[in-house]
Motif scaffolding. Structure first.
Motif, PDB file in Angstrom:
ATOM      1  N   VAL A 145      -1.238  -2.136  -6.361  1.00 42.93           N
ATOM      2  CA  VAL A 145      -0.091  -2.908  -5.672  1.00 42.93           C
ATOM      3  C   VAL A 145       1.127  -1.796  -5.332  1.00 42.93           C
ATOM      4  O   VAL A 145       1.466  -1.623  -6.447  1.00 42.93           O
ATOM      5  CB  VAL A 145       0.444  -4.107  -6.352  1.00 42.93           C
ATOM      6  N   GLY A 146       1.322  -1.841  -4.278  1.00 47.44           N
ATOM      7  CA  GLY A 146       2.592  -0.651  -3.972  1.00 47.44           C
ATOM      8  C   GLY A 146       3.856  -1.482  -4.110  1.00 47.44           C
ATOM      9  O   GLY A 146       4.088  -2.829  -3.989  1.00 47.44           O
ATOM     10  N   CYS A 147       4.922  -0.718  -4.471  1.00 45.97           N
ATOM     11  CA  CYS A 147       6.361  -1.216  -4.330  1.00 45.97           C
ATOM     12  C   CYS A 147       7.133  -0.824  -3.411  1.00 45.97           C
ATOM     13  O   CYS A 147       8.156  -0.987  -3.351  1.00 45.97           O
ATOM     14  CB  CYS A 147       6.740  -0.844  -5.737  1.00 45.97           C
ATOM     15  N   MET A 148       6.380   0.174  -2.516  1.00 45.15           N
ATOM     16  CA  MET A 148       7.341   1.025  -1.526  1.00 45.15           C
ATOM     17  C   MET A 148       7.047   0.222  -0.192  1.00 45.15           C
ATOM     18  O   MET A 148       5.914  -0.353   0.162  1.00 45.15           O
ATOM     19  CB  MET A 148       6.725   2.550  -1.494  1.00 45.15           C
ATOM     20  N   ILE A 204       6.407   3.145  -7.724  1.00 51.79           N
ATOM     21  CA  ILE A 204       5.956   3.552  -6.467  1.00 51.79           C
ATOM     22  C   ILE A 204       4.631   2.551  -6.181  1.00 51.79           C
ATOM     23  O   ILE A 204       4.570   1.843  -5.113  1.00 51.79           O
ATOM     24  CB  ILE A 204       5.638   4.735  -6.472  1.00 51.79           C
ATOM     25  N   ILE A 205       3.653   2.578  -7.197  1.00 52.82           N
ATOM     26  CA  ILE A 205       2.720   1.785  -7.228  1.00 52.82           C
ATOM     27  C   ILE A 205       2.011   1.425  -8.592  1.00 52.82           C
ATOM     28  O   ILE A 205       2.069   2.272  -9.360  1.00 52.82           O
ATOM     29  CB  ILE A 205       1.503   2.667  -6.131  1.00 52.82           C
ATOM     30  N   THR A 227       0.853  -1.054  -0.013  1.00 52.66           N
ATOM     31  CA  THR A 227      -0.043  -0.013   0.089  1.00 52.66           C
ATOM     32  C   THR A 227       0.645   1.349  -0.181  1.00 52.66           C
ATOM     33  O   THR A 227       2.020   1.188   0.340  1.00 52.66           O
ATOM     34  CB  THR A 227      -0.776   0.144   1.158  1.00 52.66           C
ATOM     35  N   PRO A 228       0.442   2.488  -0.243  1.00 50.57           N
ATOM     36  CA  PRO A 228       1.186   3.794  -0.651  1.00 50.57           C
ATOM     37  C   PRO A 228       1.273   4.597   0.782  1.00 50.57           C
ATOM     38  O   PRO A 228       1.068   5.605   0.776  1.00 50.57           O
ATOM     39  CB  PRO A 228       0.405   4.355  -1.551  1.00 50.57           C
ATOM     40  N   ILE A 275      -1.188  -7.396   2.011  1.00 54.84           N
ATOM     41  CA  ILE A 275      -2.559  -6.404   1.923  1.00 54.84           C
ATOM     42  C   ILE A 275      -2.224  -5.598   0.594  1.00 54.84           C
ATOM     43  O   ILE A 275      -1.410  -4.588   0.340  1.00 54.84           O
ATOM     44  CB  ILE A 275      -2.268  -5.296   3.058  1.00 54.84           C
ATOM     45  N   LEU A 276      -3.286  -5.792  -0.065  1.00 56.50           N
ATOM     46  CA  LEU A 276      -3.502  -5.102  -1.478  1.00 56.50           C
ATOM     47  C   LEU A 276      -4.133  -3.817  -1.300  1.00 56.50           C
ATOM     48  O   LEU A 276      -4.665  -3.308   0.145  1.00 56.50           O
ATOM     49  CB  LEU A 276      -4.395  -5.913  -2.535  1.00 56.50           C
TER      50      LEU A 276
END
Ligand SMILES: *Cc1c(COP(=O)(O)O)cnc(C)c1O
Length: 377
Positions: A344-347, A303-304, A15-16, A330-331
């Motif tokens: 989907v967050g990458c952070m 980032i997302i 999540t962002p 957690i999506l």
């Protein structure tokens, strides 16, 4: 033993923000601090200095921290930096730019907007043209990474055009600061806003504004709000090294710890590279499952990622979310009006192993829900 357990017990937040933080960052909150205490105020001073350094802004800007979530700092920046008779241009390609425009309306600052489709980046030549056409515009406010889709707007070029016209630039860099380079020496801005619980991987609760010193000095009396007056916050902090009102002490201590880890990891280059690797792994992994990302690669920030929902009768986001959560991830829901998506967050504090787990979890769930999306060879 307890260390490993504590790191793995909680699900990974894709999540962002709030996002997954390290155990050390969480442990930094196991102490109470007095807000008048010299030790705590040294932490505040160190954090402010460190945040300025990330943007190479120590010579030209001041870091003014503010209690609250990121939006509080965006609102404070607009209310403090834009005079009451100012006029803000807001190019819009997502929910966070829309929020900036709403803030301007709430605060009674004149605002003009220019809208784009949700899969289009802001065009620098449009900004150039709009500024030429209406000299009453005093400021441009943009979102660097539009978190509602994951678009990266061309900040560097926009900043140059805004400076050429002699206007002020306010940047919501909430979801990019610390991972995508913004160098104040070559990217002129009056204010850049970000927060503790995003790419620096602290916990949520504190925002901050990197404000150009020569501009901030002129901002006395602009603010419509006592609590959100960045000028007052800054003057008080310069005088006393203390926060004006009760500081989020545990959040500040955790951010200080997160910043030390940020430096140890290798700073912005390393953080950006880890997120970029997460993002590539994610997009490739989902593609292999037949799930398409929404944005073209050229404007996708690392980032997302917004992903098209599977076109299948068995799909529904809540059931999908719950099943993926049971597997430890957690999506984030989609935010587009026209097409059904999820994000989907990458952070956050995870890398290759975490992302591999996330993709495997999504694959398992698609199978469990009998959603056949896998691309046939
Ligand atoms: C997270 C975020 C914000 C702030 O949101 P809050 O919910 O107030 O923390 C603002 N802008 C962008 C682009 C963001 O990603």
């Amino acid at each position: 033993m307890s260390v490993a357990n504590a790191e793995h017990k909680d699900p990974i937040l894709l999540t962002p923000g709030p996002l997954t933080t390290s155990l050390q960052t969480k442990q930094a909150m196991l102490r109470d601090w007095g807000s008048w205490d010299g030790d705590f105020n040294q932490i505040t001073t160190r954090v402010r200095q460190h945040l300025l350094e990330i943007a190479h802004a120590g010579e030209t800007h001041e870091c003014v921290p503010l209690q609250g979530s990121g939006t509080f700092s965006v609102e404070a920046a607009i209310g403090t930096i834009v005079p009451r008779d100012g006029h803000v241009l807001v190019p819009m390609n997502g929910a966070y730019c829309q929020r900036i425009a709403r803030i301007c309306e709430y605060l009674g600052r004149r605002v003009s907007t220019h809208s784009y489709a949700e899969d289009q980046a802001i065009s620098t030549s449009d900004i150039d043209r709009l500024l030429s056409a209406d000299p009453s515009i005093t400021h441009v406010a943009i979102v660097h990474c539009e978190t509602s889709t994951g678009i990266l707007n061309p900040l560097q070029d926009i900043a140059k055009v805004v400076a050429k016209h002699g206007k002020g630039l306010i940047i919501d860099a909430m979801s990019s600061f610390g991972a995508i380079e913004v160098d104040a020496r070559v990217t002129p801005f009056d204010a850049l806003v970000a927060a503790s619980g995003k790419c620096i991987e602290g916990v949520p609760g504190m925002g901050f504004v990197l404000a150009r010193r020569s501009v901030l000095e002129q901002c006395k009396g602009n603010a419509h709000s006592l609590a959100l007056d960045l000028y007052d916050q800054w003057v008080y902090m310069q005088k006393t090294t203390q926060w004006r009102f009760t500081p989020p002490t545990h959040v500040v201590a955790a951010l200080d710890q997160a910043l030390q880890q940020y430096r140890a990891e290798g700073g912005l280059a390393a953080r950006g590279a880890r997120y970029a690797a997460n993002c590539k792994q994610l997009i490739d992994g989902l593609a292999a499952l037949g799930l398409r990302s929404f944005l073209p690669k050229e404007i996708q920030a690392p980032i997302i990622v917004t992903v098209h929902a599977p076109q299948h009768a068995n799909y529904n986001f809540q059931a999908f979310y719950n099943a993926v959560k049971r597997q430890g991830f957690i999506l984030y829901p989609g935010k587009l009006t026209t097409v059904e998506t999820f994000r989907v967050g990458c952070m956050g504090h995870f890398g290759d192993e975490g992302m591999r787990g996330a993709i495997a979890a999504i694959a398992n769930v698609l199978e469990e829900m009998q959603i056949a999306t896998a691309v046939a060879a």
